[in-house]
Each structure stands twice: as C-alpha cells, then as structure tokens.
Design a protein around this motif. Structure first.
Motif, PDB file in Angstrom:
ATOM      1  N   ILE B  53      10.601  -4.763  15.246  1.00 48.99           N
ATOM      2  CA  ILE B  53      10.054  -3.587  14.589  1.00 48.99           C
ATOM      3  C   ILE B  53       8.537  -3.606  14.694  1.00 48.99           C
ATOM      4  O   ILE B  53       7.961  -4.568  15.197  1.00 48.99           O
ATOM      5  CB  ILE B  53      10.505  -3.477  13.114  1.00 48.99           C
ATOM      6  CG1 ILE B  53       9.926  -4.622  12.296  1.00 48.99           C
ATOM      7  CG2 ILE B  53      12.008  -3.479  13.012  1.00 48.99           C
ATOM      8  CD1 ILE B  53      10.095  -4.423  10.818  1.00 48.99           C
ATOM      9  N   GLY B  54       7.914  -2.559  14.235  1.00 46.53           N
ATOM     10  CA  GLY B  54       6.463  -2.516  14.225  1.00 46.53           C
ATOM     11  C   GLY B  54       5.871  -1.625  15.298  1.00 46.53           C
ATOM     12  O   GLY B  54       4.658  -1.579  15.463  1.00 46.53           O
ATOM     13  N   HIS B  57       3.506   0.843  13.637  1.00 47.22           N
ATOM     14  CA  HIS B  57       2.744   0.309  12.511  1.00 47.22           C
ATOM     15  C   HIS B  57       1.360   0.968  12.468  1.00 47.22           C
ATOM     16  O   HIS B  57       0.681   1.038  13.482  1.00 47.22           O
ATOM     17  CB  HIS B  57       2.606  -1.200  12.651  1.00 47.22           C
ATOM     18  CG  HIS B  57       1.749  -1.815  11.602  1.00 47.22           C
ATOM     19  ND1 HIS B  57       2.037  -1.683  10.268  1.00 47.22           N
ATOM     20  CD2 HIS B  57       0.612  -2.519  11.666  1.00 47.22           C
ATOM     21  CE1 HIS B  57       1.097  -2.304   9.571  1.00 47.22           C
ATOM     22  NE2 HIS B  57       0.219  -2.815  10.399  1.00 47.22           N
ATOM     23  N   GLU B  61      -1.540  -0.358   4.454  1.00 46.91           N
ATOM     24  CA  GLU B  61      -2.052  -1.126   3.323  1.00 46.91           C
ATOM     25  C   GLU B  61      -3.539  -1.388   3.489  1.00 46.91           C
ATOM     26  O   GLU B  61      -4.290  -1.374   2.523  1.00 46.91           O
ATOM     27  CB  GLU B  61      -1.247  -2.420   3.165  1.00 46.91           C
ATOM     28  CG  GLU B  61       0.163  -2.115   2.693  1.00 46.91           C
ATOM     29  CD  GLU B  61       1.039  -3.327   2.511  1.00 46.91           C
ATOM     30  OE1 GLU B  61       0.559  -4.451   2.686  1.00 46.91           O
ATOM     31  OE2 GLU B  61       2.226  -3.147   2.198  1.00 46.91           O
ATOM     32  N   PHE B 364       3.088  -1.552  -0.631  1.00 46.47           N
ATOM     33  CA  PHE B 364       4.230  -0.659  -0.774  1.00 46.47           C
ATOM     34  C   PHE B 364       5.504  -1.474  -0.657  1.00 46.47           C
ATOM     35  O   PHE B 364       5.679  -2.191   0.328  1.00 46.47           O
ATOM     36  CB  PHE B 364       4.233   0.393   0.339  1.00 46.47           C
ATOM     37  CG  PHE B 364       3.018   1.269   0.358  1.00 46.47           C
ATOM     38  CD1 PHE B 364       2.843   2.243  -0.604  1.00 46.47           C
ATOM     39  CD2 PHE B 364       2.062   1.128   1.343  1.00 46.47           C
ATOM     40  CE1 PHE B 364       1.725   3.063  -0.578  1.00 46.47           C
ATOM     41  CE2 PHE B 364       0.945   1.944   1.373  1.00 46.47           C
ATOM     42  CZ  PHE B 364       0.773   2.916   0.407  1.00 46.47           C
ATOM     43  N   ARG B 366       8.774  -1.090   0.524  1.00 46.09           N
ATOM     44  CA  ARG B 366       9.442  -0.086   1.343  1.00 46.09           C
ATOM     45  C   ARG B 366      10.904  -0.482   1.469  1.00 46.09           C
ATOM     46  O   ARG B 366      11.220  -1.470   2.134  1.00 46.09           O
ATOM     47  CB  ARG B 366       8.772  -0.012   2.712  1.00 46.09           C
ATOM     48  CG  ARG B 366       7.245   0.072   2.584  1.00 46.09           C
ATOM     49  CD  ARG B 366       6.558   0.226   3.898  1.00 46.09           C
ATOM     50  NE  ARG B 366       6.892  -0.778   4.878  1.00 46.09           N
ATOM     51  CZ  ARG B 366       6.397  -2.013   4.894  1.00 46.09           C
ATOM     52  NH1 ARG B 366       5.549  -2.393   3.978  1.00 46.09           N
ATOM     53  NH2 ARG B 366       6.749  -2.860   5.834  1.00 46.09           N
ATOM     54  N   PHE B 369      12.484  -1.328   4.965  1.00 44.58           N
ATOM     55  CA  PHE B 369      11.985  -2.553   5.595  1.00 44.58           C
ATOM     56  C   PHE B 369      12.791  -3.742   5.083  1.00 44.58           C
ATOM     57  O   PHE B 369      13.106  -4.670   5.822  1.00 44.58           O
ATOM     58  CB  PHE B 369      10.504  -2.747   5.270  1.00 44.58           C
ATOM     59  CG  PHE B 369       9.946  -4.067   5.730  1.00 44.58           C
ATOM     60  CD1 PHE B 369       9.651  -4.266   7.063  1.00 44.58           C
ATOM     61  CD2 PHE B 369       9.730  -5.100   4.844  1.00 44.58           C
ATOM     62  CE1 PHE B 369       9.154  -5.486   7.503  1.00 44.58           C
ATOM     63  CE2 PHE B 369       9.226  -6.315   5.276  1.00 44.58           C
ATOM     64  CZ  PHE B 369       8.938  -6.507   6.608  1.00 44.58           C
ATOM     65  N   ILE B 370      13.117  -3.706   3.808  1.00 43.59           N
ATOM     66  CA  ILE B 370      13.803  -4.838   3.208  1.00 43.59           C
ATOM     67  C   ILE B 370      15.281  -4.855   3.586  1.00 43.59           C
ATOM     68  O   ILE B 370      15.813  -5.893   3.938  1.00 43.59           O
ATOM     69  CB  ILE B 370      13.576  -4.836   1.688  1.00 43.59           C
ATOM     70  CG1 ILE B 370      12.095  -5.147   1.424  1.00 43.59           C
ATOM     71  CG2 ILE B 370      14.450  -5.855   0.995  1.00 43.59           C
ATOM     72  CD1 ILE B 370      11.636  -4.900   0.027  1.00 43.59           C
ATOM     73  N   TYR B 372      16.757  -3.363   6.187  1.00 51.98           N
ATOM     74  CA  TYR B 372      17.062  -3.331   7.620  1.00 51.98           C
ATOM     75  C   TYR B 372      17.277  -4.737   8.168  1.00 51.98           C
ATOM     76  O   TYR B 372      17.924  -4.916   9.187  1.00 51.98           O
ATOM     77  CB  TYR B 372      15.935  -2.609   8.362  1.00 51.98           C
ATOM     78  CG  TYR B 372      16.179  -2.413   9.844  1.00 51.98           C
ATOM     79  CD1 TYR B 372      17.320  -1.766  10.285  1.00 51.98           C
ATOM     80  CD2 TYR B 372      15.274  -2.869  10.782  1.00 51.98           C
ATOM     81  CE1 TYR B 372      17.545  -1.578  11.634  1.00 51.98           C
ATOM     82  CE2 TYR B 372      15.479  -2.682  12.130  1.00 51.98           C
ATOM     83  CZ  TYR B 372      16.619  -2.043  12.555  1.00 51.98           C
ATOM     84  OH  TYR B 372      16.843  -1.867  13.891  1.00 51.98           O
ATOM     85  N   LEU B 401       9.722   1.862   7.685  1.00 49.55           N
ATOM     86  CA  LEU B 401       9.987   0.515   8.182  1.00 49.55           C
ATOM     87  C   LEU B 401       8.698  -0.142   8.662  1.00 49.55           C
ATOM     88  O   LEU B 401       8.415  -1.291   8.359  1.00 49.55           O
ATOM     89  CB  LEU B 401      10.996   0.621   9.326  1.00 49.55           C
ATOM     90  CG  LEU B 401      11.565  -0.649   9.912  1.00 49.55           C
ATOM     91  CD1 LEU B 401      12.489  -1.300   8.922  1.00 49.55           C
ATOM     92  CD2 LEU B 401      12.303  -0.338  11.186  1.00 49.55           C
ATOM     93  N   ASP B 402       7.911   0.596   9.416  1.00 49.35           N
ATOM     94  CA  ASP B 402       6.746   0.010  10.072  1.00 49.35           C
ATOM     95  C   ASP B 402       5.446   0.213   9.301  1.00 49.35           C
ATOM     96  O   ASP B 402       4.415  -0.324   9.691  1.00 49.35           O
ATOM     97  CB  ASP B 402       6.581   0.621  11.471  1.00 49.35           C
ATOM     98  CG  ASP B 402       7.708   0.207  12.382  1.00 49.35           C
ATOM     99  OD1 ASP B 402       8.440  -0.713  11.999  1.00 49.35           O
ATOM    100  OD2 ASP B 402       7.865   0.798  13.451  1.00 49.35           O
TER     101      ASP B 402
END
Lengths: 167, 403
Positions: B53-54, B57, B61, B364, B366, B369-370, B372, B401-402
């Motif tokens: 992933i990413g 991005h 943050e 955040f 998210r 993200f957690i 997946y 996600l990213d």
C-alpha cells in the motif's frame, strides 16, 4: 459493570509500582505514563485482566518532542475495553538515540501495520515485530519524515515567508 | 475407501509444489483504487497474499502540522472520500472538544442529518459495486442516481459534492435552506422504494447469493484482534458502534438499532450495510421531524470564521476574521482523542495542541488501514474471484488507506 480510573490505577500500581510514572485525565480520558521497559507487559496485564478487559487496540502512534532531551519520542496507544466501555491512553517515552520498544504484535494482530506505520514515520524499532518494513513511504527512503527536524517544504525557498503566519 | 488424488499416482508432494505468482493490481479495474496484492496461487486457489500500500500517500499528518485548524478540514475530506462529511464533522467535533465549545442542539441534529446522508451514500456505493464485481450491473444503475441525489443535497448545503469541506468549527457556515429540507424530504419519500427494488435484485438473485455466502469470512475473535470496527466488525457479530458506545452530537436522542451478522462473510457485510441504510433513513426522519429551532452555530466568535457579509459590514466580525486568519487567537493546549462512526468504521482523531496556530501532532485513526491488514488472512484458501468480492465488500477506500 463499570470500571473506574482509580480501579485501573490501583491494579497497575500494585503490579508495577515505580514503573508507572504519572497519570492524568485530559479531556475525560485517562492517560497513564510508564517506563518503556514494561510496555508489552503492561498492555498484556490490561488485556488479560478479568475485570479490566482492555482487549481492543484502537490506535497506536508516536509523537516527537525534540525539546524533551533523552525522552524525545512518545509512543501512544489507545486501548478500549469494549465490555466496560472504557477508553484509555497509554504513553511511554523513548530516546531518539535508541528508539526501541517491544512490539505488541503478539497481543494484537492489528498492531502489525500500526507499528509498521509508526516505524515508517518515526523510525521506532519495535523489537519482536515479525515484518518491520516501511509501509506507506518508498522503501529506499533514508529518513523518517514525521520527525520534527524535517520541514514540510524545501527550507531554502525564499518566495514563501511564513514568519508572520506562525509555523 | 482410500482417498485418491485427482492427479493420480504421480501427484507431486506438498513440499515440492511450486506456486504461481500473480500480481493483482496496483491498477486492476476490479479493485476500485490503487491496491496491489502479490498472490501465490495454486491453480485458482490463493495460498498467500502480500499487499503493498502507499501508492497515493499524501503525507496528511505532516501537512496537518502546518495548517491552522480550520484548514485541516479539506484534508479530512480526502481520507474516506465516499463519506467526506462524516470526516469533516468528526474533525470539527474534535476541535470543539479541545476548545470546550458547546454546540446548540440544532447544530447536532443538522450534523446528524448530514452524516447519515453520507453514510447512506457510502454504503450504497459499496453494496452496489459489490454487485457489479459479481456481475450484477443492474442494481448499481438503480441506486447510483440516489447517490447523485444525496450529492445534490450536499451541493445545495455547501456548494460541493464529493470533497465537501462542509460545516465549520462550531457549527455550519449557513443554515439549511427551505430547498435543502425539501430535497431531503423528497429523498426520504422516494428512495426506499427504489432501495427495496435494488435489494430484491441482489438478494433474490441465486447467482449473487452463491457468489457471496461464505466468502471471505472472519471470526469475531480475529476481527477484534485485528481492531476491526464498523460494519466489518458488526458483520462478525460484535455490536460495537461508536454512535451508541460513546454518543457524540446527540446520538443518544435517537431511536435506532445496530444490525449485526454472525459469520463475518461477504454476505453478512452486505446485509449489515443494507440494514444500516434503513436505520440511517430512520435517524434522518427523526432528526428532521424534531429539528430544534435556534442558531446553526455555537457561540464561539474566537474560532468560528464570521460570514463574509458581516466581515465587510461589522467591525467586530472584521476583527475576529483578522484574528482567526492571522492566527492571533490563543488556543488551549492539550491532547484529545475523538472518534466518530465513519462510513467504514471508527474514524479517530488524536490531536495534540501546544497552543500554537496549527496542531502539534494530528494522527488519524483510519479504520480501513487497520482492517485491510486482515485481508491476506481472509482470502487465503479462497478462489481468486472471491478475493475481488472480499475486497469490495470490506469497503476499503484507497484515500483513507494511504492517508
């Protein structure tokens, strides 16, 4: 059955005594600060205790306080006891020169990516993590971008002067 | 009777097996976003998956640490862009918690209307696209016009459709116009019939049912260990909903139920979302019927950007406008965590303020993200085509996600 902050603190200080450094309740959420050495053990106690039941890891992240010498990086976890509907914030500090802390992956499967993300942005070495790699940034990045010393934009730029507009 | 391999006597032993590597994504049309999975395949069966992933991005943050509080709202839009208003409201409420601003009841109810409308839009996309991935395109065309209607309502409220940047710290930028109320009423009246038709098209469809029942399951225990939230956790049978557990924005005034599933498979996730849409309609009806009179903004001139009309005509508003924009207002310092029930789970905001103009740190939580990260576990041992359905039923949004 509800639990109270006092009950949690009492239990923890009975087991860990001196290792619990401080506690406070900012904006209605209990926050406990403790020494980084007991990180995994403390979370395990909270998770496995028959009355506390903090079995849900809501969030894990880090904060960088560069001015707090020797304890620059804070690792912050939010735990939730779903059965008691009680939220808890845990914080422990580690030094920038040796950013190492135990991994929670043995306790919560979900800690895996949360810790990878924290490593990715803060360079914290979670010992015992099965797969500590970068997750959102590119693999060949050689710095940890969320640390405060890295500016958001190219600091040599002169066309943007933020002196009058805060940071 | 002895078990005999279908490959006969010379079938290779387990340890000598070689798997095919299949690269699913990053831009596969069936994954609805930039998701890459490197799959190890034994024929049609997935042995293991390795998500990367990413790809999109955007350093939210870090960006947030350099923006005043009110300029963080557009960032939250771009997390879960299918239900951007929920993210906006969550952020406003987080800041209000830090500033200890009490919002009037009318603001709470208005927020609930907006949030529930966007929850409906979010779930509609997810469920209808799940149908598309299974080959049932018709249902999608039935409900997509209703998502458009919701976006029309948002447009009428704030001028934007997808990334809404709706509301402000302290309340709303303007009251609901009579036109908005009329549009919501019309939506509530006309939508359920089409929605039921949509549900009938899918849940009375044998092929669709065969494709989703038992696909991509997760047990309640594993789901909790993976920190699942939202409909994915509820489909596994855990009745955790932030709206009920930690009511925000006066959710305690409303009468609604939390649907739960049993097996946590794609079918349960689909049904939980279907029922949640019905509950959201119920909540909106209640909120609209009982919409309290009063101001649409909390009394906090030091944080709420005054309307432009006042800025040009009243000295006081001009002063506040200047102070807010130039960062002359003293903000409290402290740390606060606030979470709302987003379109796909608990959206949390961990905000640390040091009294400066921008957040000192903003994290955040998210939800996708957690959750997946459980995807490889959920699809291993399943067919390739099931992996596609599992992903689209989990409501994974690439933007969230990213970050």
């Amino acid at each position: 059955m509800a639990i109270s902050s006092e009950q949690i603190l009492e239990k923890l200080s009975a087991v860990y005594g001196e290792n619990i450094l401080a506690h406070s309740e900012p904006f209605g959420m209990l926050k406990i600060e403790y020494k980084a050495e007991i990180h995994e053990e403390l979370v395990r106690t909270l998770r496995d205790d028959e009355t506390l039941k903090f079995r849900f890891l809501t969030d894990l992240c880090a904060v960088h306080y560069p001015d707090d010498k020797g304890r620059e990086i804070a690792v912050v976890c939010h735990l939730h006891s779903l059965e008691n509907n009680f939220r808890l914030r845990l914080e422990c500090r580690i030094s920038e020169s040796k950013p190492e802390i135990a991994s929670l992956t043995t306790l919560f499967a979900g800690a895996n990516w949360m810790e990878r993300e924290t490593y990715d942005f803060f360079g914290i070495n979670f010992t015992g993590h099965p797969d500590l790699r970068r997750i959102l940034n590119v693999d060949h990045m050689d710095f940890f971008p969320m640390l405060k010393q890295y500016p958001l934009e190219d600091s040599s730029r002169e066309d943007k002067d933020d002196r009058f507009f805060g940071r | 009777m002895t078990e005999q391999s279908i490959y006969g006597e010379d079938h290779i032993k387990e340890e000598e097996k070689q798997y095919n590597t299949l690269n699913l994504g990053p831009t596969h049309p069936a994954t609805h976003g930039v998701f890459q999975n490197v799959l190890q395949m034994d024929g049609e069966i997935i042995m293991s998956a390795e998500p990367t992933i990413g790809y999109i991005h955007r350093a939210f943050e870090k960006l947030a640490e350099h923006r005043p509080f009110y300029q963080v709202t557009p960032i939250t839009d771009r997390l879960n862009y299918c239900s951007a208003p929920i993210n906006n409201m969550g952020w406003h409420m987080t800041v209000e918690k830090l500033l200890q601003v009490e919002t009037p009841k009318r603001v709470d109810y208005m927020r609930i209307i907006v949030m529930e409308l966007s929850r409906i839009a979010d779930h509609l996309i997810c469920n209808s696209v799940l149908g598309v991935d299974a080959g049932a395109l018709t249902g999608f065309t039935y409900v997509f016009q209703w998502r458009e209607r919701i976006y029309d309502i948002f447009e009428q409220m704030c001028g934007a459709r997808l990334t809404t940047n709706i509301g402000r710290i302290g309340g709303f930028e303007r009251d609901f116009s009579p036109k908005v109320i009329e549009m919501i009423r019309a939506f509530l009246k006309e939508f359920p019939a089409h929605f039921n038709e949509f549900e009938g098209l899918l849940l009375r469809n044998r092929i669709f049912m065969d494709r989703i029942i038992g696909v991509g399951p997760i047990s309640a225990e594993r789901a909790l260990s993976y920190s699942f939230t939202g409909h994915n956790l509820r489909a596994a049978g855990v009745d955790y909903d932030v709206r009920v557990m930690n009511p925000y924005s006066s959710y305690q005034d409303f009468d609604f139920i939390i649907p739960v599933g049993t097996s946590g498979d794609t079918f349960d996730r689909f049904c939980v979302r279907q029922e949640e849409i019905r509950q959201s309609l119920k909540i909106i009806t209640q909120a609209l019927d009982n919409l309290p009179e009063g101001k649409f903004v909390a009394d906090c001139p030091e944080f709420y950007l005054p309307p432009k009309k006042d800025v040009y005509n009243s000295m006081e508003a001009l002063i506040w406008h200047f102070k807010i924009v130039m960062g002359e207002v003293d903000l409290p310092s402290g740390e606060v965590y606030h979470s709302v029930e987003g379109g796909n789970g608990e959206v949390g905001y961990y905000l640390i303020s040091d009294g400066g103009r921008t957040p000192y740190r903003l994290h955040f939580r998210r939800p996708c993200f957690i959750y997946y990260q459980a995807y490889p576990e959920m699809i291993s041992g399943q067919m390739l085509s099931d992996a596609i359905l599992t992903m689209s039923s989990m409501n994974v949004i690439a933007g969230e996600l990213d970050a």
